[in-house]
Motif scaffolding. Structure first.
Motif, PDB file in Angstrom:
ATOM      1  N   ILE A 164     -41.564  21.613 -43.273  1.00 26.38           N
ATOM      2  CA  ILE A 164     -41.584  20.558 -42.242  1.00 26.38           C
ATOM      3  C   ILE A 164     -42.335  21.055 -41.013  1.00 26.38           C
ATOM      4  N   ALA A 165     -42.131  22.333 -40.665  1.00 30.65           N
ATOM      5  CA  ALA A 165     -42.826  22.906 -39.505  1.00 30.65           C
ATOM      6  C   ALA A 165     -44.339  22.841 -39.716  1.00 30.65           C
ATOM      7  N   ILE A 196     -38.725   1.169 -58.812  1.00 34.06           N
ATOM      8  CA  ILE A 196     -38.358   2.599 -58.763  1.00 34.06           C
ATOM      9  C   ILE A 196     -38.755   3.172 -57.398  1.00 34.06           C
ATOM     10  N   ILE A 197     -37.778   3.740 -56.723  1.00 35.50           N
ATOM     11  CA  ILE A 197     -38.045   4.439 -55.459  1.00 35.50           C
ATOM     12  C   ILE A 197     -37.735   5.917 -55.699  1.00 35.50           C
ATOM     13  N   ALA A 198     -38.682   6.770 -55.351  1.00 36.79           N
ATOM     14  CA  ALA A 198     -38.489   8.202 -55.630  1.00 36.79           C
ATOM     15  C   ALA A 198     -38.674   9.014 -54.356  1.00 36.79           C
ATOM     16  N   ILE A 199     -38.001  10.136 -54.299  1.00 32.94           N
ATOM     17  CA  ILE A 199     -38.241  11.036 -53.167  1.00 32.94           C
ATOM     18  C   ILE A 199     -39.138  12.181 -53.644  1.00 32.94           C
ATOM     19  N   ALA A 200     -39.967  12.682 -52.701  1.00 34.18           N
ATOM     20  CA  ALA A 200     -40.883  13.766 -53.044  1.00 34.18           C
ATOM     21  C   ALA A 200     -40.781  14.836 -51.969  1.00 34.18           C
ATOM     22  N   SER A 201     -40.860  16.083 -52.403  1.00 33.27           N
ATOM     23  CA  SER A 201     -40.753  17.151 -51.411  1.00 33.27           C
ATOM     24  C   SER A 201     -42.052  17.334 -50.650  1.00 33.27           C
ATOM     25  N   ASN A 202     -43.169  16.971 -51.254  1.00 32.02           N
ATOM     26  CA  ASN A 202     -44.448  17.110 -50.548  1.00 32.02           C
ATOM     27  C   ASN A 202     -45.430  16.041 -51.027  1.00 32.02           C
ATOM     28  N   ASN A 203     -46.609  16.055 -50.404  1.00 31.47           N
ATOM     29  CA  ASN A 203     -47.609  15.022 -50.707  1.00 31.47           C
ATOM     30  C   ASN A 203     -48.119  15.100 -52.138  1.00 31.47           C
ATOM     31  N   LYS A 247     -48.181  12.337 -57.498  1.00 32.47           N
ATOM     32  CA  LYS A 247     -47.865  12.354 -58.930  1.00 32.47           C
ATOM     33  C   LYS A 247     -46.801  11.309 -59.259  1.00 32.47           C
ATOM     34  N   LEU A 248     -45.850  11.143 -58.360  1.00 37.95           N
ATOM     35  CA  LEU A 248     -44.793  10.143 -58.586  1.00 37.95           C
ATOM     36  C   LEU A 248     -45.377   8.737 -58.604  1.00 37.95           C
ATOM     37  N   LYS A 249     -46.364   8.512 -57.721  1.00 39.65           N
ATOM     38  CA  LYS A 249     -47.009   7.191 -57.724  1.00 39.65           C
ATOM     39  C   LYS A 249     -47.740   6.979 -59.037  1.00 39.65           C
ATOM     40  N   VAL A 251     -42.636   5.801 -52.777  1.00 34.41           N
ATOM     41  CA  VAL A 251     -42.262   7.217 -52.729  1.00 34.41           C
ATOM     42  C   VAL A 251     -41.965   7.598 -51.279  1.00 34.41           C
ATOM     43  N   ILE A 252     -40.877   8.314 -51.080  1.00 35.41           N
ATOM     44  CA  ILE A 252     -40.554   8.793 -49.733  1.00 35.41           C
ATOM     45  C   ILE A 252     -40.836  10.301 -49.695  1.00 35.41           C
ATOM     46  N   PRO A 253     -41.966  10.688 -49.074  1.00 33.31           N
ATOM     47  CA  PRO A 253     -42.241  12.127 -48.970  1.00 33.31           C
ATOM     48  C   PRO A 253     -41.376  12.709 -47.843  1.00 33.31           C
ATOM     49  N   ILE A 254     -40.370  13.483 -48.204  1.00 34.03           N
ATOM     50  CA  ILE A 254     -39.368  13.927 -47.222  1.00 34.03           C
ATOM     51  C   ILE A 254     -39.997  14.740 -46.090  1.00 34.03           C
ATOM     52  N   VAL A 255     -40.821  15.702 -46.481  1.00 36.32           N
ATOM     53  CA  VAL A 255     -41.394  16.588 -45.461  1.00 36.32           C
ATOM     54  C   VAL A 255     -42.250  15.799 -44.478  1.00 36.32           C
ATOM     55  N   GLU A 256     -43.124  14.967 -45.017  1.00 35.91           N
ATOM     56  CA  GLU A 256     -44.028  14.213 -44.149  1.00 35.91           C
ATOM     57  C   GLU A 256     -43.272  13.207 -43.284  1.00 35.91           C
TER      58      GLU A 256
END
Lengths: 520, 229
Positions: free
Chosen positions: A299-300, B95-102, B107-109, B116-121
């Protein structure tokens, strides 16, 4: 009686805030690299040095005006003399030494012995006077006595003063100083080779009429030119014996050169990280209004990238070397220091209240974030601290640590999904307004007295002309948001307009607010 | 009679947050834990699933057309596999998915997730907004997520006569006191900003969806006028 007077004067000076403030001011001006005005003094001194040297060079073949000579010989010398005396003054505190001695003797119940204090004063001042820097400073003043022709060449010593002002020279000297023992060994070896070869070549060649080596000086000259691998060729041995000596000297010369090169290279290699760190610390000291990111994880990284895009300054602190390297590769100033240690901020010369806009605790670990937040709070009570929260059960601990804003990613996911399933279209609209990748933007415009003078009410704004929607006004004093206010709403300095529109049009609208308009 | 179901695949902190936020909107919320995952100590009732499932149970028990699936497995590869597996069996499932990064988000799309909800972004976006635009962040957060009088709504136009065949650019929106029109939605859920040049010659007709911000009572009033209620 005299002793009493001296003691009184020493105590008066030692406790005088005015005197100490002046001394600190001159110390900062001359010696403190972190002081913002020191660079101006350095620039002035460097300019004076170049003027002096310029006059000296010009004077060799061409006439120089009396004013320039007077300026170079007297004015510059007087300025350097004042500088020399000021440096001597700030190098140590006489009053402090006397006061310390007085208190020491009084504590032991004996008579105050000023002689010991004066001895210490002389010792301290003398050790400054005989330092290389002080000697160069002194030599730079000597051209003042320009009637002595020889002393005029001392103007060249002013060039050496550049060492004082150019930090790279100091860095170079500092790096080479770390290899002092090796350089001394090398110098000894080279001296012995030069001495032995000079004597040998003199013995072999001096009696030969066709040899150019006739004196010991010529023999030493030949040895130095040969061992340094320069080899001018103006002096060469003609006898077989002499040539054998030459071969030995040439071979030794290669060894000396290789040894010197490897010493310099290894000194720099060993000190490279340290040099970079010192440079980074200096850069950090000069920065203002930056975000301090503590912990460089996913996140940072993403946030730092966004803030950088908006032209914000960012400093990253992390105790993990790999993460620091990653931040550096991403183009940020990153330091391998623990964000949870007070010592880190002292070593980095970070003045949180003056330099830091907000501290962002972005480790994906609540324990680390609380630890960092408590350290920051202990240093500064007012700075904005934002932190990630990874487990909701720890929320109160973060609040207790003095964190102003808490961001809980899991909660965000929950809220977003709620909106997504309830009002997907509305959510998409707002999301796109907030995203940095779209042309339509939502922005805040602070209202200045000039804007208020031109546009006193909501109705007088020209937002429709720029196809900009005014969502509402946030009132400065009450911090309350008034959605879609009526035309007669009065605007005040410090209010914020919340606007939606194309980025380019918002910029134009904002610029138009600052332009003077003629009210009919 | 149709029944709505929210299926959350993966038992973790995200699943619990989603369950808490969507349970009021669906008749049933099912949480599926991956086969082999230790669920001891969890108070919530879960069902089991395997990545190699053929989803027959779900196909028989859930009204897919009125349901939604959340793929929230923490392992990116497993989450992508789950998404592609669901899409292969249920063409119309949202389908709604969470992603840790872009990278995972893309890939989920590709795997067929609708959103897709990119958590980090997303988290970084929120923090950047808190720091750079505190007022807009506060207002938008309040509009979107909190129980405030100010709402954002999507309103379908059923009485286009009300606008008298006027083009969007010619309508004086300030007549609609209390509300602000932000966008016009298309059928594919894409939208155009109300001042977009593409909409200059657009005449509002029945079926158009307007995205409006305003106080609840003003939005209700507006809905009545355009026949949305």
């Amino acid at each position: 009686m005299l002793k009493r007077l001296i003691l009184d004067a020493a105590y008066a000076l030692h406790t005088s805030k005015k005197y100490q403030a002046k001394k600190t001011f001159f110390y900062n001006l001359l010696e403190n690299d972190q002081y913002r005005y020191k660079k101006y003094v350095d620039i002035l001194m460097i300019t004076l040095i170049f003027i002096s040297v310029g006059v000296l060079i010009r004077e060799v073949k061409y006439p120089v005006s009396d004013f320039l000579l007077y300026f170079s010989n007297y004015i510059v010398s007087i300025i350097f003399f004042i500088e020399y005396m000021l440096r001597l003054w700030v190098s140590s505190s006489v009053s402090e030494i006397i006061v310390r001695r007085s208190e020491h003797d009084s504590f032991l119940g004996s008579k105050v012995r000023l002689s010991k204090a004066f001895k210490e004063v002389l010792s301290v001042k003398f050790s400054y006077i005989i330092s290389v820097r002080a000697i160069i400073d002194l030599l730079a003043i000597l051209p003042f006595f320009h009637e002595l022709r020889l002393l005029r060449t001392f103007i060249l010593f002013r060039v050496f003063k550049l060492f004082r002002y150019a930090k790279s020279f100091q860095t170079l000297a500092g790096v080479l100083a770390t290899k002092k023992f090796e350089f001394i060994t090398l110098a000894m070896f080279a001296s012995i080779v030069i001495f032995v070869s000079s004597v040998l070549i003199y013995v072999m060649e001096a009696n030969n009429p066709s040899s150019p080596v006739n004196t010991l000086f010529e023999a030493v000259y030949w040895s130095i030119v040969t061992i340094s691998t320069v080899g001018y060729g103006d002096v060469t041995p003609v006898t077989t014996e002499g040539r054998v000596v030459a071969m030995i000297v040439i071979t030794s010369g290669i060894a000396v050169l290789a040894f010197t090169t490897s010493l310099v290279v290894s000194a720099f290699t060993e000190k490279l990280d340290e040099i970079k760190e010192v440079k980074n610390i200096e850069d950090i000291t000069k920065l203002r209004d930056y975000y301090l990111i503590c912990g460089y994880e996913n996140i940072a990284r993403e946030l730092a990238r966004k803030l950088k895009r908006s032209s914000h300054q960012i400093i990253v602190l992390d105790e993990n070397e790999a993460r620091v390297q990653s931040a550096r590769q991403d183009g940020f100033i990153a330091m391998h220091y623990s964000p949870g240690s007070m010592e880190s901020y002292e070593k980095l010369n970070i003045d949180i209240s003056k330099q830091v806009k907000a501290v962002l605790c972005l480790r994906e670990d609540d324990v680390e974030n609380v630890y960092t937040a408590l350290t920051i709070r202990a240093i500064d009570k007012d700075v904005l601290i934002l932190s990630l929260l990874m487990k909701d059960a720890n929320r109160k601990k973060l609040e207790f640590a003095g964190i102003n804003k808490i961001v809980y990613p899991q909660e965000l996911v929950g809220l977003i999904t709620k909106e997504l399933v309830g009002k997907p279209a509305a959510f998409e609209v707002i999301h796109q307004f907030r995203s940095e990748y779209t042309y339509v933007d939502i922005d805040e415009i602070m209202l200045t007295p000039r804007i208020i003078e031109n546009f006193p009410t909501i109705g007088s704004l020209t937002n429709k002309k720029y196809r900009v929607i005014v969502l509402g006004v946030s009132k400065g004093e009450s911090d309350r948001f008034y959605f879609n206010p009526i035309d007669s709403t009065l605007l005040e300095t410090g209010d914020y307009l919340l606007v939606v529109g194309y980025k380019a049009f918002i910029s134009e609208f904002e610029m138009s607010l600052h332009k003077k308009v003629e009210h009919v | 009679m149709s029944s709505t179901t929210a299926m959350i695949f993966g038992l973790n902190k995200y699943a619990l947050e989603i369950e808490a936020n969507v349970k009021s909107k669906y008749d049933t919320v099912n949480i599926y834990a991956l086969e082999g995952q230790d669920v001891s100590g969890k108070t919530i009732v879960t069902e089991r699933f395997d990545l190699s499932d053929d989803w027959l149970d779900i196909a028989q028990s859930v009204d897919i057309e009125n349901s939604i699936a959340f793929c929230v497995l923490e392992n990116s590869a497993e989450n992508i596999f789950l998404t592609i597996s669901l899409r292969a069996h249920f063409k119309d499932l949202i389908i709604i998915a969470i992603a840790s990064n872009n990278e995972s988000a893309n890939k989920l799309k590709m795997a067929g997730a609708n959103k897709v909800i990119p958590i980090v972004e997303t988290t970084a976006d929120i923090i950047a907004n808190v720091l750079e635009r505190p007022i807009s962040n506060r207002v938008l957060h309040s509009i979107l997520y909190e129980e405030s009088d100010l709402k954002i709504e999507q309103v379908k136009v059923l009485n286009a006569e009300y606008f008298k065949d006027q083009m969007i650019a010619d309508i004086d929106w300030s007549r609609y006191k209390g509300i602000i029109i932000l966008s016009v939605m298309h059928e594919d859920m894409s939208h155009e900003f109300i001042y977009a040049s593409k909409l200059n010659s657009h005449i509002i007709h029945e079926g158009d969806i307007l995205v409006v911000v305003g106080f609840e009572k003003d939005i209700d009033e507006f809905k009545k006028r355009i026949g949305s209620v």
